[in-house]
Design an enzyme around this catalytic site. Structure first.
Site, mmCIF file in Angstrom:
data_model
loop_
_atom_site.group_PDB
_atom_site.id
_atom_site.type_symbol
_atom_site.label_atom_id
_atom_site.label_comp_id
_atom_site.label_asym_id
_atom_site.label_seq_id
_atom_site.Cartn_x
_atom_site.Cartn_y
_atom_site.Cartn_z
ATOM 1 N N LYS A 22 -16.822 42.994 -37.644
ATOM 2 C CA LYS A 22 -17.638 43.869 -36.785
ATOM 3 C C LYS A 22 -19.097 43.416 -36.772
ATOM 4 C CE LYS A 22 -19.526 47.827 -38.456
ATOM 5 N NZ LYS A 22 -20.916 48.186 -38.249
ATOM 6 N N ASN A 23 -19.658 43.197 -37.960
ATOM 7 C CA ASN A 23 -21.093 42.909 -37.994
ATOM 8 C C ASN A 23 -21.435 41.517 -37.462
ATOM 9 O OD1 ASN A 23 -21.624 45.475 -38.800
ATOM 10 N ND2 ASN A 23 -21.860 44.993 -40.980
ATOM 11 N N ARG A 92 -26.331 51.171 -33.596
ATOM 12 C CA ARG A 92 -27.453 50.661 -34.386
ATOM 13 C C ARG A 92 -27.772 49.214 -33.977
ATOM 14 N NH1 ARG A 92 -31.333 51.343 -37.632
ATOM 15 N NH2 ARG A 92 -31.859 49.577 -38.914
ATOM 16 N N CYS A 116 -25.013 54.551 -37.571
ATOM 17 C CA CYS A 116 -24.834 55.266 -38.833
ATOM 18 C C CYS A 116 -26.185 55.492 -39.492
ATOM 19 C CB CYS A 116 -23.945 54.451 -39.784
ATOM 20 S SG CYS A 116 -22.194 54.618 -39.447
ATOM 21 N N ARG A 121 -33.602 53.772 -41.490
ATOM 22 C CA ARG A 121 -33.389 52.317 -41.510
ATOM 23 C C ARG A 121 -34.456 51.667 -40.618
ATOM 24 N NH1 ARG A 121 -27.106 51.873 -40.246
ATOM 25 N NH2 ARG A 121 -27.350 49.676 -40.782
ATOM 26 N N PRO A 122 -35.599 51.301 -41.213
ATOM 27 C CA PRO A 122 -36.704 50.771 -40.414
ATOM 28 C C PRO A 122 -36.376 49.421 -39.789
ATOM 29 C CG PRO A 122 -37.169 50.575 -42.772
ATOM 30 C CD PRO A 122 -35.888 51.333 -42.663
ATOM 31 N N ILE A 123 -37.122 49.060 -38.735
ATOM 32 C CA ILE A 123 -36.943 47.730 -38.127
ATOM 33 C C ILE A 123 -38.285 46.984 -38.094
ATOM 34 C CG2 ILE A 123 -34.847 48.225 -36.779
ATOM 35 C CD1 ILE A 123 -36.702 48.530 -34.292
ATOM 36 N N ASP A 124 -39.144 47.328 -39.050
ATOM 37 C CA ASP A 124 -40.474 46.693 -39.078
ATOM 38 C C ASP A 124 -40.400 45.176 -39.234
ATOM 39 O OD1 ASP A 124 -39.539 47.788 -41.708
ATOM 40 O OD2 ASP A 124 -41.176 46.552 -42.455
ATOM 41 N N GLN A 125 -39.414 44.679 -39.959
ATOM 42 C CA GLN A 125 -39.330 43.221 -40.159
ATOM 43 C C GLN A 125 -38.881 42.493 -38.887
ATOM 44 O OE1 GLN A 125 -40.482 41.783 -43.132
ATOM 45 N NE2 GLN A 125 -41.114 43.925 -43.256
ATOM 46 N N ASP A 304 -21.840 47.826 -48.209
ATOM 47 C CA ASP A 304 -20.843 48.462 -47.334
ATOM 48 C C ASP A 304 -19.546 48.781 -48.074
ATOM 49 O OD1 ASP A 304 -22.661 48.275 -45.315
ATOM 50 O OD2 ASP A 304 -21.812 46.454 -44.455
ATOM 51 N N ARG A 396 -15.590 53.111 -35.642
ATOM 52 C CA ARG A 396 -16.635 52.122 -35.365
ATOM 53 C C ARG A 396 -16.401 50.830 -36.137
ATOM 54 N NH1 ARG A 396 -22.088 53.941 -36.603
ATOM 55 N NH2 ARG A 396 -22.385 51.861 -35.797
HETATM 56 N N1 EPU Z 1 -35.142 47.012 -43.977
HETATM 57 C C1 EPU Z 1 -36.491 47.240 -43.848
HETATM 58 N N2 EPU Z 1 -37.102 46.809 -42.702
HETATM 59 C C2 EPU Z 1 -36.436 46.186 -41.704
HETATM 60 C C3 EPU Z 1 -35.063 45.953 -41.847
HETATM 61 C C4 EPU Z 1 -34.450 46.386 -43.008
HETATM 62 O O1 EPU Z 1 -37.137 47.804 -44.725
HETATM 63 O O2 EPU Z 1 -37.061 45.825 -40.692
HETATM 64 C C5 EPU Z 1 -34.454 47.441 -45.216
HETATM 65 C C6 EPU Z 1 -33.372 48.476 -44.961
HETATM 66 O O3 EPU Z 1 -33.879 49.775 -44.935
HETATM 67 C C7 EPU Z 1 -32.428 48.227 -46.102
HETATM 68 C C8 EPU Z 1 -32.527 46.716 -46.327
HETATM 69 O O4 EPU Z 1 -33.751 46.319 -45.727
HETATM 70 O O5 EPU Z 1 -32.870 48.882 -47.251
HETATM 71 C C9 EPU Z 1 -31.399 45.898 -45.721
HETATM 72 O O6 EPU Z 1 -31.231 46.227 -44.358
HETATM 73 P P1 EPU Z 1 -30.659 45.203 -43.297
HETATM 74 O O7 EPU Z 1 -31.684 44.990 -42.253
HETATM 75 O O8 EPU Z 1 -30.122 44.000 -43.999
HETATM 76 O O9 EPU Z 1 -29.498 46.031 -42.661
HETATM 77 P P2 EPU Z 1 -29.037 46.015 -41.149
HETATM 78 O O10 EPU Z 1 -29.186 44.664 -40.585
HETATM 79 O O11 EPU Z 1 -29.654 47.145 -40.423
HETATM 80 C C10 EPU Z 1 -26.591 45.304 -41.634
HETATM 81 C C11 EPU Z 1 -25.247 45.892 -41.350
HETATM 82 C C12 EPU Z 1 -25.011 47.082 -42.264
HETATM 83 C C13 EPU Z 1 -25.149 46.638 -43.712
HETATM 84 C C14 EPU Z 1 -26.506 45.955 -43.935
HETATM 85 C C15 EPU Z 1 -26.683 45.381 -45.326
HETATM 86 C C16 EPU Z 1 -25.052 45.471 -38.999
HETATM 87 C C17 EPU Z 1 -25.061 46.020 -37.635
HETATM 88 N N3 EPU Z 1 -25.209 46.327 -39.971
HETATM 89 O O12 EPU Z 1 -27.520 46.344 -41.337
HETATM 90 O O13 EPU Z 1 -23.672 47.483 -42.024
HETATM 91 O O14 EPU Z 1 -25.051 47.754 -44.551
HETATM 92 O O15 EPU Z 1 -26.676 44.884 -42.979
HETATM 93 O O16 EPU Z 1 -25.695 44.438 -45.590
HETATM 94 O O17 EPU Z 1 -24.868 44.291 -39.195
HETATM 95 C C18 EPU Z 1 -21.865 48.960 -41.917
HETATM 96 O O18 EPU Z 1 -21.190 48.026 -41.476
HETATM 97 O O19 EPU Z 1 -21.379 50.054 -42.296
HETATM 98 C C19 EPU Z 1 -23.308 48.792 -42.025
HETATM 99 C C20 EPU Z 1 -24.143 49.813 -42.151
#
Ligand code: EPU
Length: 417
Positions: A22-23, A92, A116, A121-125, A304, A396
């Site tokens: 999925k991811n 997301r 979810c 879950r910030p996207i600042d990066q 996960d 999902r």
């Molecule tokens: N984070 C920040 N700033 C950012 C991005 C992330 O502080 O700009 C923090 C997050 O809050 C978290 C950590 O960094 O504490 C890791 O977040 P990451 O960005 O790696 O997560 P993501 O890309 O939003 C993906 C998967 C998630 C999985 C995480 C970690 C997708 C769509 N989602 O999320 O999958 O938990 O990586 O491996 O690829 C799931 O499948 O159930 C799921 C939630």
């Protein structure tokens, strides 16, 4: 409202074949819009998130033909259309439209993502990366506006090794001018999968899977055919379910290397594991030892799988401590497991789990992996019927969950109220 009904207590037996990840899928579909001609994705999972993504691409003018596990995406007539609302809000991973649209059109308006929300879950990066490539990024009324006269490669150091930010920056940088270097990049297998697709489309990306990724921007990308890697989280969920029910299951179409953190923990618990080239057999045993688990970024134990693992640890002797160092508060499954008789308390970023018997109850999945945890818990309970609501979350991420579990001998069915 749909719910899953489970009468557990039967050891799972047989073979289950794992679908594509999925991811990966939800990053590869938006990546396809960077090409000028048709992209074919094979081994696609049949999931609601994938359906939403195909809706997003069609809204932009792409032709999407989805049949079984194959999706053909012709992005040649795609247009830059603002998407502040609509399907992007359901998902997301719609944040990948930011990087993909920016790479293709140098502009995008995308509503803030849904999905979810087990914690903020910030996207600042992601935004820091787009800005480093020369984009102006503003948040106007809940939609992110991105615009760049031109995208120029740059060096970007991620404060957290985020999967989403790493992929999003790769998408935008693939068609930027010059070289981009991402430092402290995430190393998850899905990142390698996206880089493999982009390279087959003509991009020049090196180092995916390590903490330094180098992207040489190119002016145009072309169509290609790509097969998605197996879903390691789905595989892990079935491995855990097999063990929790003291079953004997061959999990097929997996990359055993991706499962190492889980297989090591399961072996430590006393669960039998046999590894083959593309499959893993899980052999349940009567007694499991307690273990401590730390969810970390890859190659550590996957966050996960933290919720499903909580359910398995209720079946172990003694007290286990499961800590999540990726998300600080991903424990929405805990109060529901407690309703089922589990002895678990949350302290900070850890769940402290005392092994013991569970009982059937009516429980609610508040997110995808919490849902998987509740299903596994239900599978261990032989008396009564466990009812799990929130099935839309489970759909999902788990392709054919009910039919797969039934095929393994579980007494599970969907009921609509
Ligand atoms: N984070 C920040 N700033 C950012 C991005 C992330 O502080 O700009 C923090 C997050 O809050 C978290 C950590 O960094 O504490 C890791 O977040 P990451 O960005 O790696 O997560 P993501 O890309 O939003 C993906 C998967 C998630 C999985 C995480 C970690 C997708 C769509 N989602 O999320 O999958 O938990 O990586 O491996 O690829 C799931 O499948 O159930 C799921 C939630």
């Amino acid at each position: 409202m749909e719910k899953l009904m489970i009468t557990g207590g039967r050891p799972l037996q047989g073979t289950v074949s794992i679908s594509g990840a999925k991811n990966s899928a939800i990053a590869l579909i938006p990546a396809a819009i960077l090409a000028e001609s048709e992209v074919i994705l094979d081994n696609l999972p049949l999931l609601s998130d994938v359906a939403v993504y195909s809706e997003i691409l069609e809204e932009l003018g792409a032709t999407v033909a989805w049949e079984g596990s194959q999706m053909k995406i012709d992005p040649s007539s795609i247009k830059s259309i603002p998407m502040p609302n609509g399907p992007v809000k359901k998902l997301r991973a719609s944040y990948y439209m930011m990087g993909a649209m920016l790479g293709r059109f140098k502009e995008a308006i995308i509503g803030l993502p849904g999905g979810c929300n087990f914690e903020p879950r910030p996207i600042d990066q992601h935004i820091k990366g787009f800005e480093a490539l020369g984009a102006t990024v503003t948040n106007e009324h809940g939609a992110i506006h991105l615009h760049a006269k031109e995208l120029r490669g740059n060096k970007i150091y991620l404060d957290v090794s985020s999967v989403g930010a790493t992929i999003n920056i790769m998408l935008a940088a693939a068609r930027a001018k010059g070289a981009t270097i991402i430092e402290n990049a995430a190393k998850e297998p899905e990142i390698i999968d996206v880089a493999t697709l982009l390279n087959s489309m003509g991009a020049i990306i090196k180092g995916a899977g390590t903490e330094t990724i180098r992207i040489e921007g190119v002016s145009e990308l072309h169509g290609c055919r790509h097969s998605i890697i197996p879903d390691r989280i789905q595989a892990g969920t079935y491995m855990i379910a097999a063990a929790a029910t003291r079953g004997n299951v061959l999990i097929d179409n997996v990359i055993p290397k991706h499962m190492e953190a889980l297989t090591a923990k399961m072996q430590e618990m006393g669960i039998g594991i046999e590894e083959y080239d593309e499959s893993i057999r899980v052999l349940g045993t009567p007694r499991y030892e307690h273990v401590d688990v730390k969810a970390l970024v890859y190659p550590g134990f996957a966050t996960d799988l933290q919720s499903p693992m909580t359910s398995l640890l209720t079946q172990a002797q003694g007290v286990s401590v499961l800590s999540d160092f990726v998300y600080s508060n991903r424990f929405k499954h805990v109060p529901e497991l407690v309703r089922m008789g589990a002895k678990i308390r949350v302290e900070g970023r850890s769940a402290i789990i005392e092994g013991g018997r569970l009982n059937a109850a009516k429980v609610k999945a508040a997110d995808l992996r919490a849902g998987a945890a509740l299903v596994i818990a239900g599978l261990t309970v032989s008396e009564g019927v466990t009812e799990v609501t929130g099935v839309e979350y489970i759909d999902r991420g788990y392709d054919h969950l009910v039919s797969n579990l039934r095929h393994l001998g579980a007494d599970v069915w969907r009921q609509t109220e």
